[in-house]
Enzyme design. Structure first.
Site, PDB file in Angstrom:
ATOM      1  N   LEU A 291       0.799  -1.222   0.000  1.00 53.05           N
ATOM      2  CA  LEU A 291       0.000   0.000   0.000  1.00 53.05           C
ATOM      3  C   LEU A 291       0.836   1.278   0.000  1.00 53.05           C
ATOM      4  O   LEU A 291       0.300   2.372   0.181  1.00 53.05           O
ATOM      5  CB  LEU A 291      -0.973  -0.010   1.182  1.00 53.05           C
ATOM      6  CG  LEU A 291      -1.924  -1.215   1.198  1.00 53.05           C
ATOM      7  CD1 LEU A 291      -2.827  -1.165   2.409  1.00 53.05           C
ATOM      8  CD2 LEU A 291      -2.729  -1.304  -0.088  1.00 53.05           C
ATOM      9  N   CYS A 292       2.140   1.147  -0.226  1.00 51.80           N
ATOM     10  CA  CYS A 292       3.005   2.332  -0.320  1.00 51.80           C
ATOM     11  C   CYS A 292       2.890   2.952  -1.707  1.00 51.80           C
ATOM     12  O   CYS A 292       2.782   2.247  -2.709  1.00 51.80           O
ATOM     13  CB  CYS A 292       4.461   1.953  -0.067  1.00 51.80           C
ATOM     14  SG  CYS A 292       4.860   1.761   1.661  1.00 51.80           S
ATOM     15  N   HIS A 293       2.942   4.274  -1.741  1.00 53.58           N
ATOM     16  CA  HIS A 293       2.908   4.988  -3.013  1.00 53.58           C
ATOM     17  C   HIS A 293       4.289   4.976  -3.662  1.00 53.58           C
ATOM     18  O   HIS A 293       5.295   5.033  -2.954  1.00 53.58           O
ATOM     19  CB  HIS A 293       2.508   6.455  -2.789  1.00 53.58           C
ATOM     20  CG  HIS A 293       1.113   6.625  -2.305  1.00 53.58           C
ATOM     21  ND1 HIS A 293       0.763   6.517  -0.973  1.00 53.58           N
ATOM     22  CD2 HIS A 293      -0.029   6.901  -2.972  1.00 53.58           C
ATOM     23  CE1 HIS A 293      -0.537   6.710  -0.846  1.00 53.58           C
ATOM     24  NE2 HIS A 293      -1.045   6.948  -2.041  1.00 53.58           N
TER      25      HIS A 293
ATOM     26  N   MET B 204       8.548   4.760   5.467  1.00 54.68           N
ATOM     27  CA  MET B 204       8.701   3.373   5.025  1.00 54.68           C
ATOM     28  C   MET B 204       9.944   3.202   4.164  1.00 54.68           C
ATOM     29  O   MET B 204      10.612   2.165   4.224  1.00 54.68           O
ATOM     30  CB  MET B 204       7.453   2.894   4.279  1.00 54.68           C
ATOM     31  CG  MET B 204       6.209   2.827   5.146  1.00 54.68           C
ATOM     32  SD  MET B 204       6.441   1.955   6.715  1.00 54.68           S
ATOM     33  CE  MET B 204       6.933   0.339   6.155  1.00 54.68           C
ATOM     34  N   GLU B 205      10.272   4.219   3.376  1.00 56.19           N
ATOM     35  CA  GLU B 205      11.476   4.155   2.550  1.00 56.19           C
ATOM     36  C   GLU B 205      12.729   4.134   3.425  1.00 56.19           C
ATOM     37  O   GLU B 205      13.666   3.366   3.170  1.00 56.19           O
ATOM     38  CB  GLU B 205      11.499   5.327   1.568  1.00 56.19           C
ATOM     39  CG  GLU B 205      10.508   5.208   0.428  1.00 56.19           C
ATOM     40  CD  GLU B 205       9.032   5.358   0.815  1.00 56.19           C
ATOM     41  OE1 GLU B 205       8.168   4.948   0.020  1.00 56.19           O
ATOM     42  OE2 GLU B 205       8.725   5.883   1.919  1.00 56.19           O
TER      43      GLU B 205
ATOM     44  N   ASP C  36      23.422 -11.506   4.683  1.00 63.82           N
ATOM     45  CA  ASP C  36      23.630 -12.356   3.512  1.00 63.82           C
ATOM     46  C   ASP C  36      25.113 -12.519   3.195  1.00 63.82           C
ATOM     47  O   ASP C  36      25.575 -13.623   2.914  1.00 63.82           O
ATOM     48  CB  ASP C  36      22.894 -11.768   2.306  1.00 63.82           C
ATOM     49  CG  ASP C  36      23.101 -12.598   1.054  1.00 63.82           C
ATOM     50  OD1 ASP C  36      22.862 -13.826   1.105  1.00 63.82           O
ATOM     51  OD2 ASP C  36      23.529 -12.035   0.026  1.00 63.82           O
TER      52      ASP C  36
END
Length: 159
Positions: free
Chosen positions: A75-77, A113-114, A128
């Protein structure tokens, strides 16, 4: 208490309509940690890791991840980021790496969020690259440190 913005009256998830919002300069900072054995951290710090420069790779991965947040979190733009910065610091006394990310734009929705995605993916990249030497590394905490701009104003984690 605030309401969830991504859920409609029927309880269905939707992407928020930001078309009527004013564009403002928005910035967010986040951090993540990777805890590891002293020997693993020393391989990174000394540049002796067999896979190459762990910090450089994690930095680029974090930057790329910030640009792809909209593709990872449903739901992120999609955002036109004007700045993404990822800094990594070895804290040898505590056997951990601290990652701090900064994302910025002039737009209609925030970049929290970014910033969180950038820090998280940088941490995952360190894991990793080092998992062949140590599998029991721990990632966390990951958190938002600060955000500015937008209707909700300024937020900063208390020290």
């Amino acid at each position: 208490m605030s309401q969830f913005t991504h859920i409609n009256a029927s309880g269905e998830a939707n992407m928020v309509d930001v078309s009527a919002k004013a564009e403002t300069v928005r910035e967010a900072r986040a951090e993540a940690f990777v805890h590891m054995a002293p020997e693993t951290l020393q391989l990174i710090v000394s540049g002796q890791h067999h896979k190459g420069d762990v910090f450089a790779t994690a930095r680029i991965a974090g930057i790329q991840a910030a640009k792809k947040t909209w593709d990872l979190i449903p739901l992120c733009h999609p955002l036109l980021l004007s700045k993404v910065e990822v800094q990594l610091q070895a804290i040898e006394a505590e056997n951990k790496v601290r990652i701090e990310s900064v994302c910025k734009l002039a737009g209609k929705t925030g970049v929290e969020m970014e910033a969180l995605t950038a820090a998280s993916v940088a941490a995952l990249t360190i894991y990793d690259m080092c998992k062949a030497v140590q599998k029991d590394m721990v990632i966390g905490p990951v958190r938002l440190l600060e955000k500015t701009g937008g209707k909700s104003g300024h937020f900063k984690v208390e020290a």
